[in-house]
Design an enzyme around this catalytic site. Structure first.
Site, PDB file in Angstrom:
ATOM      1  N   HIS A 151       7.873 -13.091   6.330  1.00 52.01           N
ATOM      2  CA  HIS A 151       8.114 -13.956   5.190  1.00 52.01           C
ATOM      3  C   HIS A 151       9.614 -14.219   5.040  1.00 52.01           C
ATOM      4  CE1 HIS A 151       3.978 -12.656   3.908  1.00 52.01           C
ATOM      5  NE2 HIS A 151       3.935 -13.935   3.630  1.00 52.01           N
ATOM      6  N   THR A 182       3.435 -12.524  -6.882  1.00 55.19           N
ATOM      7  CA  THR A 182       4.294 -13.569  -6.360  1.00 55.19           C
ATOM      8  C   THR A 182       4.822 -13.105  -5.004  1.00 55.19           C
ATOM      9  OG1 THR A 182       6.153 -15.003  -6.911  1.00 55.19           O
ATOM     10  CG2 THR A 182       6.383 -12.674  -7.482  1.00 55.19           C
ATOM     11  N   ASN A 183       5.842 -13.743  -4.464  1.00 54.42           N
ATOM     12  CA  ASN A 183       6.391 -13.358  -3.162  1.00 54.42           C
ATOM     13  C   ASN A 183       7.014 -11.969  -3.249  1.00 54.42           C
ATOM     14  OD1 ASN A 183       6.137 -16.098  -1.772  1.00 54.42           O
ATOM     15  ND2 ASN A 183       7.301 -16.624  -3.591  1.00 54.42           N
ATOM     16  N   LEU A 184       6.539 -11.064  -2.401  1.00 56.23           N
ATOM     17  CA  LEU A 184       6.981  -9.669  -2.436  1.00 56.23           C
ATOM     18  C   LEU A 184       7.958  -9.362  -1.311  1.00 56.23           C
ATOM     19  CD1 LEU A 184       3.519  -7.951  -3.069  1.00 56.23           C
ATOM     20  CD2 LEU A 184       5.257  -8.570  -4.769  1.00 56.23           C
ATOM     21  N   GLU A 221      -8.341   4.894  12.652  1.00 53.17           N
ATOM     22  CA  GLU A 221      -9.344   5.743  12.011  1.00 53.17           C
ATOM     23  C   GLU A 221     -10.430   4.938  11.311  1.00 53.17           C
ATOM     24  OE1 GLU A 221      -6.443   9.514  10.827  1.00 53.17           O
ATOM     25  OE2 GLU A 221      -6.571   7.766   9.498  1.00 53.17           O
ATOM     26  N   GLY A 226      -4.272  -9.900  -4.484  1.00 51.49           N
ATOM     27  CA  GLY A 226      -4.366 -11.247  -3.949  1.00 51.49           C
ATOM     28  C   GLY A 226      -3.004 -11.810  -3.591  1.00 51.49           C
ATOM     29  N   SER A 227      -2.784 -13.074  -3.945  1.00 48.95           N
ATOM     30  CA  SER A 227      -1.530 -13.753  -3.604  1.00 48.95           C
ATOM     31  C   SER A 227      -1.372 -14.979  -4.488  1.00 48.95           C
ATOM     32  CB  SER A 227      -1.548 -14.181  -2.137  1.00 48.95           C
ATOM     33  OG  SER A 227      -0.511 -15.091  -1.857  1.00 48.95           O
ATOM     34  N   SER A 228      -0.137 -15.353  -4.755  1.00 45.10           N
ATOM     35  CA  SER A 228       0.118 -16.549  -5.566  1.00 45.10           C
ATOM     36  C   SER A 228      -0.275 -17.830  -4.840  1.00 45.10           C
ATOM     37  CB  SER A 228       1.597 -16.618  -5.952  1.00 45.10           C
ATOM     38  OG  SER A 228       2.414 -16.711  -4.789  1.00 45.10           O
ATOM     39  N   CYS A 229      -0.524 -17.758  -3.525  1.00 48.49           N
ATOM     40  CA  CYS A 229      -0.900 -18.959  -2.775  1.00 48.49           C
ATOM     41  C   CYS A 229      -2.309 -19.431  -3.128  1.00 48.49           C
ATOM     42  CB  CYS A 229      -0.784 -18.727  -1.280  1.00 48.49           C
ATOM     43  SG  CYS A 229      -2.037 -17.625  -0.607  1.00 48.49           S
ATOM     44  N   LYS A 237      -8.253 -15.211  -0.021  1.00 44.68           N
ATOM     45  CA  LYS A 237      -7.850 -14.478  -1.226  1.00 44.68           C
ATOM     46  C   LYS A 237      -8.643 -14.938  -2.456  1.00 44.68           C
ATOM     47  CE  LYS A 237      -4.879 -11.524   0.292  1.00 44.68           C
ATOM     48  NZ  LYS A 237      -5.154 -10.075   0.166  1.00 44.68           N
ATOM     49  N   ARG A 250      18.000 -12.180  10.075  1.00 47.63           N
ATOM     50  CA  ARG A 250      18.837 -13.206  10.698  1.00 47.63           C
ATOM     51  C   ARG A 250      20.299 -13.057  10.285  1.00 47.63           C
ATOM     52  NH1 ARG A 250      16.570 -18.898   9.576  1.00 47.63           N
ATOM     53  NH2 ARG A 250      14.683 -17.723  10.119  1.00 47.63           N
ATOM     54  N   TYR A 294      -5.634 -18.602   4.533  1.00 42.55           N
ATOM     55  CA  TYR A 294      -5.314 -17.324   3.875  1.00 42.55           C
ATOM     56  C   TYR A 294      -5.620 -17.408   2.382  1.00 42.55           C
ATOM     57  CZ  TYR A 294      -2.429 -13.449   2.143  1.00 42.55           C
ATOM     58  OH  TYR A 294      -1.981 -12.310   1.509  1.00 42.55           O
ATOM     59  N   GLY A 306       0.799  -1.213   0.000  1.00 43.94           N
ATOM     60  CA  GLY A 306       0.000   0.000   0.000  1.00 43.94           C
ATOM     61  C   GLY A 306       0.830   1.260   0.000  1.00 43.94           C
ATOM     62  N   TRP A 364      15.382 -22.543   7.747  1.00 40.36           N
ATOM     63  CA  TRP A 364      14.312 -23.551   7.769  1.00 40.36           C
ATOM     64  C   TRP A 364      14.196 -24.263   6.434  1.00 40.36           C
ATOM     65  CZ3 TRP A 364       9.034 -22.774  10.533  1.00 40.36           C
ATOM     66  CH2 TRP A 364       9.240 -22.628  11.912  1.00 40.36           C
TER      67      TRP A 364
END
Length: 325
Positions: free
Chosen positions: A182, A167-169, A41, A109-112, A143, A190, A139, A19, A205
């Site tokens: 993410h 995709t992954n942002l 608000e 939306g999302s690629s998921c 979406k 890390r 999730y 956003g 991971w």
């Protein structure tokens, strides 16, 4: 197509990573009336509050970038939060937009949304052709509901509600929380800590073999605005019947191991990389087919290494803010 820069444009979720990037780019393009509201608000999960907001502000266009988001850990721990909050946000905003005669809306939306074992790269037509990845199914279902809301209001009422599936942002204003972030912000944080503490090893991971596609948020914002500004006739001419969503991605992917190695270089980490295969990998591969968007005239321009350097530079300048998320 002539763009009316005086239209009142509501960006829902303007403090989030996507956003905020959309707001920046709308301002750069000369839009004069950008409407935003913080959570204090406007609670987007409250139908009454959203209805009053739309009635009061007389919105012309909406970018629906507000959402509850998180990585594998957060999705596993808080599935009810993810499905409930996202469903409520989408339903309230999209319905209020319709009720107040907002003709144009962009849903992010999302690629998921695509099946766990979808054909690679994933075409828009892969939607609802198989089972979803279990770690973020709630999730993803929310979406998918957002896409179908847009399609349904288009069908029944002739609205022009479009959806883009990123995709992954990653990038400035990402969530760097140590548990709920993410993969890119988690690894940037890390590896940075490992450098600061002079550690000789970083544990990642999963096996490191899954392949992922990553898109810088500035590219995502540019694509969202580009698709929103497309002439309706052009958009319809390039779509299949009842297919309102468009993939947005870089068109290339890499393994998690390759991502970690690049982040090590960006942060200056010289130690060993270890992979904990007892932790979940998630979907084996997630690469978006972006040919439809490219046919419409837009292509990503920020490569992964440059984008990671930009994201890390922002993190270094905003560590206190990033830690509070």
């Amino acid at each position: 197509m002539t763009i009316d820069l005086d239209q009142k444009v509501f960006v829902a979720g303007h403090r989030g990573m996507v956003g905020s990037a959309i707001v920046r780019q709308l301002q750069e393009k000369g839009y004069q009336n950008i409407v935003t509201a913080t959570h204090s608000e406007l609670d987007l999960t409250s139908q009454q509050a959203v209805d009053i907001f739309f009635e009061t502000h007389k919105i012309d266009q909406v970018y629906l970038a507000a959402a509850k988001v998180g990585g594998i850990h957060a999705n596993n721990e808080y599935p009810a939060d993810f499905i409930y909050q996202n469903l409520m946000i989408e339903a309230n905003v999209i319905h209020a937009a319709h009720q107040n005669e907002v003709q144009k809306l962009m849903f992010l939306g999302s690629s998921c949304i695509y099946p766990k074992f979808a054909q690679q790269p994933m075409l828009e037509s892969e939607l609802l052709t198989g089972i979803l990845e279990g770690t973020n199914e709630p999730y993803a279902i929310a979406k998918i509901a957002g896409i179908k809301l847009c399609e349904s209001y288009n069908r029944q009422f002739g609205r022009d509600y479009r959806s883009v599936m990123p995709t992954n942002l990653y990038g400035p204003y990402d969530n760097f929380h140590p548990e709920n972030s993410h993969v890119i912000p988690a690894l940037l944080r890390r590896f940075h800590q490992a450098v600061q503490e002079d550690l000789d090893e970083v544990v990642i991971w999963g096996s490191g073999t899954p392949m992922r596609e990553f898109l810088h948020v500035d590219d995502m914002a540019a694509a969202s605005i580009y698709v929103m500004e497309l002439d309706g006739a052009i958009f319809k001419a390039n779509t299949q019947p009842m297919l309102s969503h468009i993939n947005v991605g870089a068109g290339v992917d890499c393994t998690i191991r390759e991502l970690a190695e690049t982040i090590a270089k960006v942060t200056g980490f010289k130690g060993k990389l270890s992979f904990d295969a007892t932790k979940p990998d998630g979907t084996p591969r997630k690469l978006m087919d972006v040919s439809r968007l490219e046919q419409l005239g837009w292509k990503a321009s920020i490569n992964l290494k440059d984008g990671l350097e930009n994201a890390y530079h922002w993190y270094l300048g905003n560590i206190d803010q990033a830690r509070s998320k």
